[in-house]
Write a protein that holds these residues in place. Structure first.
Motif, short mmCIF file in Angstrom:
data_model
loop_
_atom_site.label_atom_id
_atom_site.label_comp_id
_atom_site.label_asym_id
_atom_site.label_seq_id
_atom_site.Cartn_x
_atom_site.Cartn_y
_atom_site.Cartn_z
N TYR A 180 0.82 -1.21 0.00
CA TYR A 180 0.00 0.00 0.00
C TYR A 180 0.85 1.27 0.00
N ALA A 217 2.41 1.69 -3.44
CA ALA A 217 1.42 2.06 -4.44
C ALA A 217 0.99 3.52 -4.30
N ILE A 231 1.65 6.49 -7.08
CA ILE A 231 0.58 7.32 -7.63
C ILE A 231 0.90 8.80 -7.42
N THR A 235 -1.01 1.69 -9.39
CA THR A 235 -2.22 0.98 -8.95
C THR A 235 -2.14 -0.54 -9.04
N PHE A 273 -2.10 -2.53 -5.63
CA PHE A 273 -3.37 -2.72 -4.93
C PHE A 273 -4.03 -4.04 -5.33
#
Length: 113
Positions: free
Chosen positions: A14, A17, A21, A85, A88
């Motif tokens: 997490y 990621a 982003i 992404t 995830f």
């Protein structure tokens, strides 16, 4: 396998990621939109993502090794931190696959007499 192996992988997935982003948004703002003030942001987030991705690699490799993942799946898990992404989705799938291994190891076995 212990539950903390999966937990630390999930946390790093997490974190990696989200940072990727943020880095992608920063690079778009800096390069495509030519917005001022994104230079320091891209540098800071890029450095943070780079170092934390190394930790992600270590934790993902540890998880894959202990879960006895095939090499192809392990490579996909390792590369998921480089595609925005993707971590995830890969994390969710890996968690579903590894959870039964944790539960199986957590069940107590009767002591040998």
């Amino acid at each position: 396998m212990k539950k903390n192996v999966l937990t630390r992988y999930r946390v790093m997935a997490y974190v990696t990621a989200v940072l990727l982003i943020m880095l992608t948004v920063g690079v778009i703002g800096k390069r495509l939109l030519n917005l001022d003030g994104f230079d320091a942001f891209v540098t800071a987030v890029g450095i943070a993502h780079g170092w934390l991705y190394v930790l992600y690699l270590l934790f993902a490799f540890d998880l894959g090794n202990k879960a006895k993942m095939p090499v192809g799946r392990l490579l996909w898990v390792l590369l998921a931190g480089t595609v925005p992404t993707a971590a995830f989705f890969v994390e969710r799938r890996v968690s579903r696959e590894v959870a039964p291994l944790i539960e199986k190891d957590a069940t107590p076995t009767p002591a040998a007499v």
